[in-house]
Write a protein that holds these residues in place. Structure first.
Motif, PDB file in Angstrom:
ATOM      1  N   GLU A  88       0.830  -1.205   0.000  1.00  0.00           N
ATOM      2  CA  GLU A  88       0.000   0.000   0.000  1.00  0.00           C
ATOM      3  C   GLU A  88       0.865   1.256   0.000  1.00  0.00           C
ATOM      4  O   GLU A  88       0.580   2.218  -0.699  1.00  0.00           O
ATOM      5  N   ALA A  89       1.951   1.217   0.779  1.00  0.00           N
ATOM      6  CA  ALA A  89       2.847   2.375   0.842  1.00  0.00           C
ATOM      7  C   ALA A  89       3.586   2.552  -0.468  1.00  0.00           C
ATOM      8  O   ALA A  89       3.781   3.685  -0.926  1.00  0.00           O
ATOM      9  N   ARG A  90       4.009   1.487  -1.099  1.00  0.00           N
ATOM     10  CA  ARG A  90       4.739   1.586  -2.363  1.00  0.00           C
ATOM     11  C   ARG A  90       3.850   2.055  -3.498  1.00  0.00           C
ATOM     12  O   ARG A  90       4.308   2.702  -4.423  1.00  0.00           O
ATOM     13  N   ALA A  91       2.573   1.732  -3.393  1.00  0.00           N
ATOM     14  CA  ALA A  91       1.638   2.142  -4.435  1.00  0.00           C
ATOM     15  C   ALA A  91       1.265   3.611  -4.294  1.00  0.00           C
ATOM     16  O   ALA A  91       0.595   4.157  -5.159  1.00  0.00           O
ATOM     17  N   GLY A  92       1.683   4.259  -3.199  1.00  0.00           N
ATOM     18  CA  GLY A  92       1.362   5.669  -2.999  1.00  0.00           C
ATOM     19  C   GLY A  92      -0.044   5.864  -2.483  1.00  0.00           C
ATOM     20  O   GLY A  92      -0.609   6.941  -2.589  1.00  0.00           O
ATOM     21  N   ASP A  93      -0.612   4.846  -1.880  1.00  0.00           N
ATOM     22  CA  ASP A  93      -1.994   4.885  -1.422  1.00  0.00           C
ATOM     23  C   ASP A  93      -2.117   5.477  -0.027  1.00  0.00           C
ATOM     24  O   ASP A  93      -3.204   5.634   0.485  1.00  0.00           O
ATOM     25  N   VAL A  94      -1.022   5.862   0.584  1.00  0.00           N
ATOM     26  CA  VAL A  94      -1.053   6.309   1.968  1.00  0.00           C
ATOM     27  C   VAL A  94      -0.952   7.828   2.075  1.00  0.00           C
ATOM     28  O   VAL A  94      -0.735   8.332   3.153  1.00  0.00           O
ATOM     29  N   THR A  95      -1.134   8.539   1.040  1.00  0.00           N
ATOM     30  CA  THR A  95      -0.812   9.955   1.072  1.00  0.00           C
ATOM     31  C   THR A  95      -1.827  10.823   1.780  1.00  0.00           C
ATOM     32  O   THR A  95      -1.493  11.478   2.743  1.00  0.00           O
ATOM     33  N   GLY A  96      -3.065  10.862   1.411  1.00  0.00           N
ATOM     34  CA  GLY A  96      -3.934  11.857   2.002  1.00  0.00           C
ATOM     35  C   GLY A  96      -5.128  11.353   2.765  1.00  0.00           C
ATOM     36  O   GLY A  96      -5.594  12.031   3.666  1.00  0.00           O
ATOM     37  N   ASP A  97      -5.662  10.210   2.451  1.00  0.00           N
ATOM     38  CA  ASP A  97      -6.928   9.822   3.052  1.00  0.00           C
ATOM     39  C   ASP A  97      -6.794   9.081   4.367  1.00  0.00           C
ATOM     40  O   ASP A  97      -7.784   8.798   5.005  1.00  0.00           O
ATOM     41  N   VAL A 109       7.146   2.904   5.445  1.00  0.00           N
ATOM     42  CA  VAL A 109       5.925   3.178   6.181  1.00  0.00           C
ATOM     43  C   VAL A 109       6.277   3.313   7.652  1.00  0.00           C
ATOM     44  O   VAL A 109       6.815   2.402   8.267  1.00  0.00           O
ATOM     45  N   GLU A 110       5.976   4.490   8.234  1.00  0.00           N
ATOM     46  CA  GLU A 110       6.281   4.709   9.638  1.00  0.00           C
ATOM     47  C   GLU A 110       5.187   4.188  10.547  1.00  0.00           C
ATOM     48  O   GLU A 110       5.438   3.583  11.553  1.00  0.00           O
ATOM     49  N   ASN A 111       3.919   4.423  10.218  1.00  0.00           N
ATOM     50  CA  ASN A 111       2.793   3.974  11.029  1.00  0.00           C
ATOM     51  C   ASN A 111       1.653   3.613  10.083  1.00  0.00           C
ATOM     52  O   ASN A 111       0.803   4.450   9.809  1.00  0.00           O
ATOM     53  N   PRO A 112       1.623   2.378   9.590  1.00  0.00           N
ATOM     54  CA  PRO A 112       0.627   2.054   8.563  1.00  0.00           C
ATOM     55  C   PRO A 112      -0.789   1.932   9.114  1.00  0.00           C
ATOM     56  O   PRO A 112      -1.730   2.079   8.370  1.00  0.00           O
ATOM     57  N   GLY A 113      -0.985   1.687  10.396  1.00  0.00           N
ATOM     58  CA  GLY A 113      -2.338   1.475  10.913  1.00  0.00           C
ATOM     59  C   GLY A 113      -2.915   0.176  10.368  1.00  0.00           C
ATOM     60  O   GLY A 113      -2.280  -0.551   9.624  1.00  0.00           O
ATOM     61  N   ARG A 114      -4.111  -0.118  10.718  1.00  0.00           N
ATOM     62  CA  ARG A 114      -4.766  -1.332  10.208  1.00  0.00           C
ATOM     63  C   ARG A 114      -5.442  -1.009   8.874  1.00  0.00           C
ATOM     64  O   ARG A 114      -6.028   0.055   8.720  1.00  0.00           O
ATOM     65  N   PRO A 115      -5.376  -1.920   7.921  1.00  0.00           N
ATOM     66  CA  PRO A 115      -6.019  -1.662   6.627  1.00  0.00           C
ATOM     67  C   PRO A 115      -7.528  -1.604   6.790  1.00  0.00           C
ATOM     68  O   PRO A 115      -8.122  -2.330   7.578  1.00  0.00           O
ATOM     69  N   ARG A 116      -8.129  -0.725   6.039  1.00  0.00           N
ATOM     70  CA  ARG A 116      -9.586  -0.596   6.082  1.00  0.00           C
ATOM     71  C   ARG A 116     -10.230  -1.719   5.308  1.00  0.00           C
ATOM     72  O   ARG A 116      -9.707  -2.171   4.303  1.00  0.00           O
ATOM     73  N   PRO A 117     -11.400  -2.150   5.764  1.00  0.00           N
ATOM     74  CA  PRO A 117     -12.073  -3.248   5.040  1.00  0.00           C
ATOM     75  C   PRO A 117     -12.624  -2.797   3.705  1.00  0.00           C
ATOM     76  O   PRO A 117     -12.895  -1.709   3.434  1.00  0.00           O
TER      77      PRO A 117
END
Length: 117
Positions: A88-97, A109-117
């Motif tokens: 997810e981090a490599r795909a750039g999906d962690v930027t704003g939402d 990724v410093e703090n990825p959190g749990r993935p949303r369902p």
């Protein structure tokens, strides 16, 4: 069962030593101390076979406990989560939402959190 037998034999030996020393005239608090010393020496000599059997049973129990998995029984679950977070981090999906996820200066990724369902 062997540990219990060995313990009971040692207790019986201490009580027997107390009885013998009491019959010999020892009546002070040193009676119990002397009985413990005598019983320890006699049990070392007389109960070597029982002591070895108890030690073997105890060692087998420790070995069984070491072989049992601790905590989670499915380590692949953690690995799958970590792989998903990295992808997810490599795909750039962690930027704003997701405010709980951020990438460091090197893109990790410093703090990825749990993935949303």
């Amino acid at each position: 069962m062997r540990i219990l037998l060995y313990s009971l034999l040692r207790v019986a030996l201490v009580l027997g030593a107390v009885g013998v020393l009491y019959a010999l005239g020892m009546r002070s608090w040193l009676l119990w101390l002397a009985a413990l010393v005598v019983a320890a020496l006699l049990s070392y000599v007389l109960f070597a076979r029982q002591r070895d059997a108890a030690a073997a049973q105890l060692a087998a129990g420790v070995e069984r406990r070491r072989e049992r998995p601790r905590g989670r029984t499915v380590p692949d679950e953690d690995a799958a989560y970590e792989d998903a977070a990295v992808d997810e981090a490599r795909a750039g999906d962690v930027t704003g939402d997701r405010p709980d996820a951020a990438t460091g200066p090197d893109g990790s990724v410093e703090n990825p959190g749990r993935p949303r369902p």
